[in-house]
Design a protein around this motif. Structure first.
Motif, PDB file in Angstrom:
ATOM      1  N   MET A 104      -6.312  -7.530  -0.231  1.00  6.56           N
ATOM      2  CA  MET A 104      -7.328  -7.666  -1.275  1.00  6.56           C
ATOM      3  C   MET A 104      -8.359  -6.533  -1.214  1.00  6.56           C
ATOM      4  O   MET A 104      -8.982  -6.218  -2.221  1.00  6.56           O
ATOM      5  N   ARG A 105      -8.528  -5.920  -0.041  1.00  2.00           N
ATOM      6  CA  ARG A 105      -9.480  -4.811   0.101  1.00  2.00           C
ATOM      7  C   ARG A 105      -8.868  -3.470  -0.302  1.00  2.00           C
ATOM      8  O   ARG A 105      -9.542  -2.456  -0.345  1.00  2.00           O
ATOM      9  N   ALA A 134      -5.606   1.982  -6.721  1.00  2.00           N
ATOM     10  CA  ALA A 134      -4.802   3.183  -6.972  1.00  2.00           C
ATOM     11  C   ALA A 134      -3.623   3.289  -6.001  1.00  2.00           C
ATOM     12  O   ALA A 134      -2.635   3.957  -6.298  1.00  2.00           O
ATOM     13  N   ASN A 135      -3.722   2.637  -4.835  1.00  2.00           N
ATOM     14  CA  ASN A 135      -2.663   2.694  -3.824  1.00  2.00           C
ATOM     15  C   ASN A 135      -1.778   1.453  -3.829  1.00  2.00           C
ATOM     16  O   ASN A 135      -0.909   1.317  -2.990  1.00  2.00           O
ATOM     17  N   ARG A 136      -2.010   0.558  -4.759  1.00  2.00           N
ATOM     18  CA  ARG A 136      -1.334  -0.741  -4.766  1.00  2.00           C
ATOM     19  C   ARG A 136      -0.048  -0.703  -5.581  1.00  2.00           C
ATOM     20  O   ARG A 136       0.017  -0.090  -6.631  1.00  2.00           O
ATOM     21  N   HIS A 150       0.875  -1.177   0.000  1.00  4.92           N
ATOM     22  CA  HIS A 150       0.000   0.000   0.000  1.00  4.92           C
ATOM     23  C   HIS A 150       0.908   1.222   0.000  1.00  4.92           C
ATOM     24  O   HIS A 150       1.635   1.460   0.971  1.00  4.92           O
ATOM     25  N   SER A 151       0.887   1.975  -1.084  1.00  6.46           N
ATOM     26  CA  SER A 151       1.842   3.067  -1.269  1.00  6.46           C
ATOM     27  C   SER A 151       1.678   4.209  -0.269  1.00  6.46           C
ATOM     28  O   SER A 151       2.656   4.860   0.080  1.00  6.46           O
ATOM     29  N   ARG A 152       0.481   4.453   0.207  1.00  9.60           N
ATOM     30  CA  ARG A 152       0.275   5.560   1.151  1.00  9.60           C
ATOM     31  C   ARG A 152       0.577   5.149   2.585  1.00  9.60           C
ATOM     32  O   ARG A 152       1.124   5.932   3.357  1.00  9.60           O
ATOM     33  N   LEU A 153       0.239   3.911   2.960  1.00  9.29           N
ATOM     34  CA  LEU A 153       0.464   3.451   4.330  1.00  9.29           C
ATOM     35  C   LEU A 153       1.831   2.808   4.521  1.00  9.29           C
ATOM     36  O   LEU A 153       2.247   2.573   5.655  1.00  9.29           O
ATOM     37  N   LYS A 154       2.509   2.504   3.419  1.00 12.95           N
ATOM     38  CA  LYS A 154       3.836   1.873   3.454  1.00 12.95           C
ATOM     39  C   LYS A 154       3.802   0.529   4.178  1.00 12.95           C
ATOM     40  O   LYS A 154       4.597   0.245   5.065  1.00 12.95           O
ATOM     41  N   ILE A 155       2.833  -0.316   3.798  1.00 17.14           N
ATOM     42  CA  ILE A 155       2.685  -1.657   4.349  1.00 17.14           C
ATOM     43  C   ILE A 155       2.784  -2.656   3.202  1.00 17.14           C
ATOM     44  O   ILE A 155       2.219  -2.415   2.138  1.00 17.14           O
ATOM     45  N   TYR A 156       3.499  -3.763   3.412  1.00 19.64           N
ATOM     46  CA  TYR A 156       3.555  -4.798   2.385  1.00 19.64           C
ATOM     47  C   TYR A 156       3.091  -6.130   2.958  1.00 19.64           C
ATOM     48  O   TYR A 156       3.169  -6.354   4.160  1.00 19.64           O
TER      49      TYR A 156
END
Length: 75
Positions: A24-25, A29-31, A9-15
């Motif tokens: 999956m949720r 656009a943030n992936r 998640h590009s905004r939350l910086k979680i992988y």
């Protein structure tokens, strides 16, 4: 090998894993995608607490240790 194995998640910086319920949720656009944990970590992403629980706990323990050290230094 360059094969895509993780999503982030590009905004939350979680992988995390591509089959993770949380991932999956995610809004497409943030992936973004990674071929390794090392690649994600190099870009300052943290592990998902849902699908990478052990890695997340290690990350959180390290983070909390650093925060405690900083707090003690400022007292």
């Amino acid at each position: 090998s360059g094969e895509i194995t993780l999503g982030g998640h590009s905004r939350l910086k979680i992988y995390g894993r591509l089959d993770c319920k949380s991932g999956m949720r995610m809004n497409p656009a943030n992936r973004n995608f990674f071929s390794s944990k090392k690649e994600a970590q190099k870009l300052k992403y943290r592990p998902c607490g849902n699908c990478l629980r052990k890695e997340y706990q290690n990350w959180n323990d390290l983070r909390n240790g650093e925060l405690r050290c900083r707090f003690k230094a400022t007292k």
